[in-house]
Design an enzyme around this catalytic site. Structure first.
Site, PDB file in Angstrom:
ATOM      1  N   ASN A 105     -19.753 -19.722   8.081  1.00 20.95           N
ATOM      2  CA  ASN A 105     -18.456 -19.046   7.932  1.00 20.95           C
ATOM      3  C   ASN A 105     -17.521 -19.622   8.984  1.00 20.95           C
ATOM      4  OD1 ASN A 105     -19.632 -17.410   6.071  1.00 20.95           O
ATOM      5  ND2 ASN A 105     -19.525 -15.536   7.292  1.00 20.95           N
ATOM      6  N   GLY A 106     -16.235 -19.709   8.665  1.00 19.55           N
ATOM      7  CA  GLY A 106     -15.278 -20.231   9.647  1.00 19.55           C
ATOM      8  C   GLY A 106     -14.731 -21.569   9.182  1.00 19.55           C
ATOM      9  N   GLU A 486       9.860  -3.759   2.265  1.00 16.70           N
ATOM     10  CA  GLU A 486       8.398  -3.772   2.239  1.00 16.70           C
ATOM     11  C   GLU A 486       7.826  -2.461   2.798  1.00 16.70           C
ATOM     12  OE1 GLU A 486       6.224  -5.386   0.812  1.00 16.70           O
ATOM     13  OE2 GLU A 486       4.380  -4.999   1.911  1.00 16.70           O
ATOM     14  N   GLU A 493       3.799   3.030  -2.700  1.00 16.22           N
ATOM     15  CA  GLU A 493       2.568   2.603  -3.368  1.00 16.22           C
ATOM     16  C   GLU A 493       1.400   3.546  -3.074  1.00 16.22           C
ATOM     17  OE1 GLU A 493       2.077  -2.188  -3.705  1.00 16.22           O
ATOM     18  OE2 GLU A 493       2.358  -1.439  -1.691  1.00 16.22           O
TER      19      GLU A 493
HETATM   20  C1  G6P Z   1       0.809  -6.488  -7.701  1.00 11.89           C
HETATM   21  C2  G6P Z   1       0.203  -5.933  -6.433  1.00 11.89           C
HETATM   22  C3  G6P Z   1       1.132  -6.168  -5.251  1.00 11.89           C
HETATM   23  C4  G6P Z   1       1.472  -7.645  -5.131  1.00 11.89           C
HETATM   24  C5  G6P Z   1       2.055  -8.183  -6.436  1.00 11.89           C
HETATM   25  C6  G6P Z   1       2.176  -9.687  -6.413  1.00 11.89           C
HETATM   26  O1  G6P Z   1       1.905  -5.730  -8.042  1.00 11.89           O
HETATM   27  O2  G6P Z   1      -0.056  -4.552  -6.570  1.00 11.89           O
HETATM   28  O3  G6P Z   1       0.514  -5.742  -4.052  1.00 11.89           O
HETATM   29  O4  G6P Z   1       2.394  -7.829  -4.098  1.00 11.89           O
HETATM   30  O5  G6P Z   1       1.192  -7.857  -7.530  1.00 11.89           O
HETATM   31  O6  G6P Z   1       0.896 -10.223  -6.312  1.00 11.89           O
HETATM   32  P1  G6P Z   1       0.591 -11.688  -5.819  1.00 11.89           P
HETATM   33  O7  G6P Z   1      -0.905 -11.827  -5.951  1.00 11.89           O
HETATM   34  O8  G6P Z   1       1.332 -12.606  -6.745  1.00 11.89           O
HETATM   35  O9  G6P Z   1       1.062 -11.799  -4.429  1.00 11.89           O
END
Ligand code: G6P
Length: 613
Positions: A105-106, A486, A493
C-alpha cells in the site's frame, strides 16, 4: 484504498486470506490477489474485480490440498493508482526470480528511476505498478537473507509503504514494514495475522501490535520481532483492539463521512506529495501531458462538473484567473452538453468528477472532445470512464470515498486545481518567487486541515445549538462564495435542513426576506480580501434577528465578536483558506445531521455516482 492481509499459522492460509480481504472490501478496490507457499514455490492467484472473483478463480485453478496444507501467505485488494485495474497490475507482485512475493500500500515516488536502473540490469516488468519495481528491488538486494534484502531495498525507496513480503526459501516467516501506510499485526494463539487495518484481524484475536513508521517486523506463527530499518531492535507493546468488526471497518468512527473528514490531512498529503517543485516554484503534473508552450497559448479554461465537483470547479475559476491570469469559466456539465458551447483548440476543458462516471460530466467531455478542445480530467477513481476518455489529467489520490456526501474528494480537487493554476501561472505572469511562495502555502494544506479537524468536538457543541433549524444560509465572497455553496449542499444532503449558499452581497436582493428570529446564517469571514464587506452583510442579517456562526481567522477577535459563535481556521493564502474553511463546514453539517439522527452515509434519494442524465 488498498488493503493488505498476511497470515502465518496453523490454518489453511488461502481461506484465511480471502476472509481477511472480505473484511477490507468496505475500503473500495478494483482487483485482488493472494500468494501462498506450496512445495517450496510461491504460487499466486489474481483477479480484477471483487474478492469473490478471486476466490472462485483460486478454487477452480488450485488443487484442493493447497487450501489445507499451505499455512502462510499474503493477499491484497488494490485500488488502482499506477495503471488500470487489470490482473497484471494486481498484487502480489513477484521479484525477477519468482521466489519473493510482495503486497504494497502507498506510493513509491522514485519508482521510475528505480525501474530504469533495474531494467538496465536486465530486469523485465510485467505491470505498470510501482509495487512490481519494489519487488524486483528486493530480489536484487537478496543475498540469501530476506529480512536484510527488504531493509536494503527500503533504504532506496522514496515515498510511502505498508508492505508484506513472502519468500519461498523462508516459508515460516512473513516480513512486514511501514512508512506512512498503516500495518497492524494480530498476535493470535499459534498464528499471526498482518493487516493494513484491524478489521481483517478481529476474527482471530484482539491482541495487536501497531507498527510505527520505519518499523520492519519478522512475523512467525509464534513471534513478532520488530526492528528499525538499520536492524536495531525496537519494542512495540501488544495492545487490545477493544472494538468490534463493524466499528473497525469505519476505523472506529461512527460514520464513513466522519472517517473521511478525518482522513483529509492524509489524503491531501497524498494529493500534493511529489507534485510541487520548490526550486522552480511550480507544480509537476505530468498527467496533464502539456508542454509549457501549449499552456502559454491557451485562451481560456472551461471547467465542467456536477454537485460537489462543480463547487470545486468554482473555486478553481478564482484560482485560474487570479494566479494564472487566464480567463476561466465554470459550467454545469448537464448544461454544457446541450448548449452548443463555443469551444475551440485554444480552450482547456477540465472535467471534474470524483467517480469519473457521472453521466452528464462524461457527456460534456465527449462534447468538448468533438469540438477540438484540450480536455483534461480531474478524477479520483483511477481507470474510470472519464479518466480513460480524456487520456490526460490529474488523479486525486484521495482513496475511496464511501460516504455519499463528498468531503475528501472536494478538498483534494481544490488542492489539485490550485496546483494546476500554479503550473499555468508560471507559464504566464507568475514569477519564480511568487511560485515558490505559493508552493510553500500549498504544502501546508494538510497541516491546516489537521488543525480544523482537531476542533471537531468544539464544532459539535456549536452545531448542537443549530440542530433544530428549518432553514440555514451560508454566505461568502470571492473564493469563499463557492465554499458557501458547498457548505449549504453538505447541510442539506445529510441533515435535510433547507440550506442555501449565497454570495454575501446577494442576500439582500431577495433571500433576506426569509430571515426570521434565530435563522442560522453561516458567514465565511476569515481574514482575506472582502472580509470587511462580509462583516457588513453579517450586520444586515443580525439586524433581522439571524443567529450568526462565523468562520473566522485565528486571532481575529474583532470579527469573532460580531458572531454568535465562531469557528477558527488558521491564517493562510485566500485561495488556500477555502480548504480549511470547507472542512469546518463539513464537520458542522455532520454533527447537525448526527444530532438529528439522520442516515448520514447514505442519505435518502441520493446516489454516490449518478450515471444517468
Ligand atoms: C452525486 C453525488 C455528489 C457528487 C456528484 C458528482 O450527486 O451525490 O456527492 O458531488 O454526484 O459526482 P462526481 O463523481 O462526478 O464527482
Amino acid at each position: 484504498m488498498c488493503g493488505i492481509v498476511g497470515y502465518i499459522g496453523k490454518a489453511g492460509a488461502p481461506a484465511v486470506l480471502i476472509n481477511g480481504l472480505k473484511r477490507l472490501e468496505y475500503r473500495g478496490y478494483d482487483s485482488a490477489g493472494l500468494a501462498v507457499i506450496d512445495d517450496e514455490r510461491v504460487v499466486v492467484a489474481k483477479s480484477p474485480g471483487k474478492v469473490a472473483a478471486l476466490s472462485d478463480r483460486a478454487r477452480s485453478e488450485w488443487p484442493e490440498e493447497r487450501f489445507e496444507t499451505c499455512t502462510s501467505g499474503i493477499a491484497h485488494t488494490r485500488w488502482a493508482t499506477h495503471g488500470p485495474p487489470t490482473e497484471a497490475n494486481a498484487h502480489p507482485h513477484l521479484d525477477g526470480s519468482g521466489d519473493i512475493a510482495l503486497v504494497h500500500n502507498g506510493i513509491i515516488e522514485n519508482y521510475r528511476a528505480l525501474r530504469a536502473r533495474l531494467e538496465g540490469k536486465g530486469h523485465h516488468f510485467e505491470s505498470d505498478t510501482d509495487t512490481e519495481v519494489l519487488a524486483h528491488l528486493i530480489g536484487e538486494c537478496d543475498k540469501g537473507d530476506l529480512f536484510q534484502a527488504v531493509c536494503d531495498a527500503l533504504h532506496q525507496v522514496e515515498g510511502t509503504f505498508g508492505i508484506a513480503v513472502l519468500c519461498s526459501r523462508e516459508p515460516e516467516r512473513v516480513i512486514t514494514a511501514r512508512r506512512g501506510s498503516p500495518i497492524v499485526i494480530g498476535v493470535g494463539d499459534g498464528e499471526s495475522i498482518i493487516a493494513s487495518d484491524a478489521s481483517a484481524i478481529l476474527a482471530h484475536t484482539q491482541r495487536v501490535i501497531y507498527l510505527d513508521d520505519n518499523d520492519i517486523a519478522i512475523v512467525t506463527a509464534d513471534s513478532v520481532e520488530v526492528r528499525d530499518l538499520n536492524n536495531i531492535p525496537v519494542t512495540r507493546e501488544i495492545a487490545e483492539l477493544g472494538f468490534d468488526a463493524e466499528a473497525a471497518e469505519k476505523g472506529g468512527y461512527e460514520h464513513f463521512m466522519l472517517k473521511e473528514i478525518h482522513e483529509q490531512p492524509e489524503c491531501l498529503a497524498n494529493a500534493i506529495r511529489g507534485r510541487l517543485d520548490f526550486d522552480l516554484g511550480t507544480a509537476v503534473l505530468s498527467g496533464m501531458g502539456t508542454s509549457p508552450r501549449e499552456l502559454a497559448e491557451l485562451d481560456r479554461v472551461v471547467i465542467v462538473g456536477c454537485g460537489t465537483s462543480l463547487h470545486a470547479g468554482l473555486v478553481g475559476e478564482y484560482a485560474f484567473e487570479d494566479l494564472a491570469d487566464i480567463h476561466a469559466e465554470v459550467e454545469q456539465a448537464a448544461e454544457f452538453r446541450y448548449r452548443n458551447p463555443i469551444i475551440g483548440s485554444r480552450d482547456m476543458v477540465i472535467s471534474i468528477s470524483q467517480s469519473g462516471e457521472t453521466a452528464d460530466t462524461l457527456a460534456a467531455v465527449r462534447e468538448a472532445v468533438q469540438k477540438g478542445a484540450f480536455v483534461m480530467s480531474l478524477c479520483n477513481v483511477v481507470g474510470s470512464t472519464i479518466a480513460r476518455e480524456t487520456g490526460r489529467g490529474v488523479y486525486l489520490h484521495a482513496g475511496p470515498e464511501i460516504s455519499v456526501a463528498s468531503t475528501k474528494a472536494f478538498t483534494c480537487q481544490v488542492a489539485v486545481l490550485l496546483m494546476m493554476a500554479l503550473k499555468l501561472g508560471r507559464g504566464r505572469r507568475f514569477s519564480r518567487e511568487q511560485g515558490m511562495r505559493l508552493a510553500r502555502e500549498i504544502e501546508t494544506i494538510p497541516e491546516l486541515v489537521e488543525r480544523v479537524v482537531a476542533q471537531s468536538e468544539k464544532i459539535r457543541k456549536i452545531a448542537a445549538d443549530y440542530a433544530d433549524a428549518e432553514h440555514a444560509f451560508f454566505i461568502g465572497r470571492g473564493p469563499m462564495y463557492p465554499v458557501a455553496l458547498e457548505g449549504a449542499l453538505k447541510l442539506k444532503e445529510i441533515s435535510y435542513i433547507h440550506a442555501e449558499g449565497y454570495h454575501a452581497a446577494e442576500l439582500k436582493h431577495g433571500p433576506i426576506a426569509l430571515l426570521e428570529q434565530g435563522t442560522p446564517v453561516i458567514a465565511l469571514a476569515c481574514d482575506i480580501p472582502g472580509r470587511d464587506k462580509t462583516l457588513g452583510n453579517v450586520e444586515e442579517c443580525r439586524a433581522r434577528g439571524a443567529r450568526i456562526v462565523g468562520i473566522v481567522s485565528e486571532g481575529d477577535f474583532e470579527v469573532a465578536e460580531c458572531m454568535d459563535d465562531a469557528i477558527y481556521i488558521p491564517r493562510c493564502h485566500p485561495l488556500v483558506a477555502t480548504i480549511p474553511t470547507v472542512v469546518a463546514l463539513q464537520l458542522f453539517a455532520y454533527h447537525i445531521a448526527n444530532i438529528r439522527g439522520c442516515e448520514i452515509d447514505q442519505p435518502r434519494n441520493l446516489a454516490k455516482s449518478v450515471t444517468v442524465e
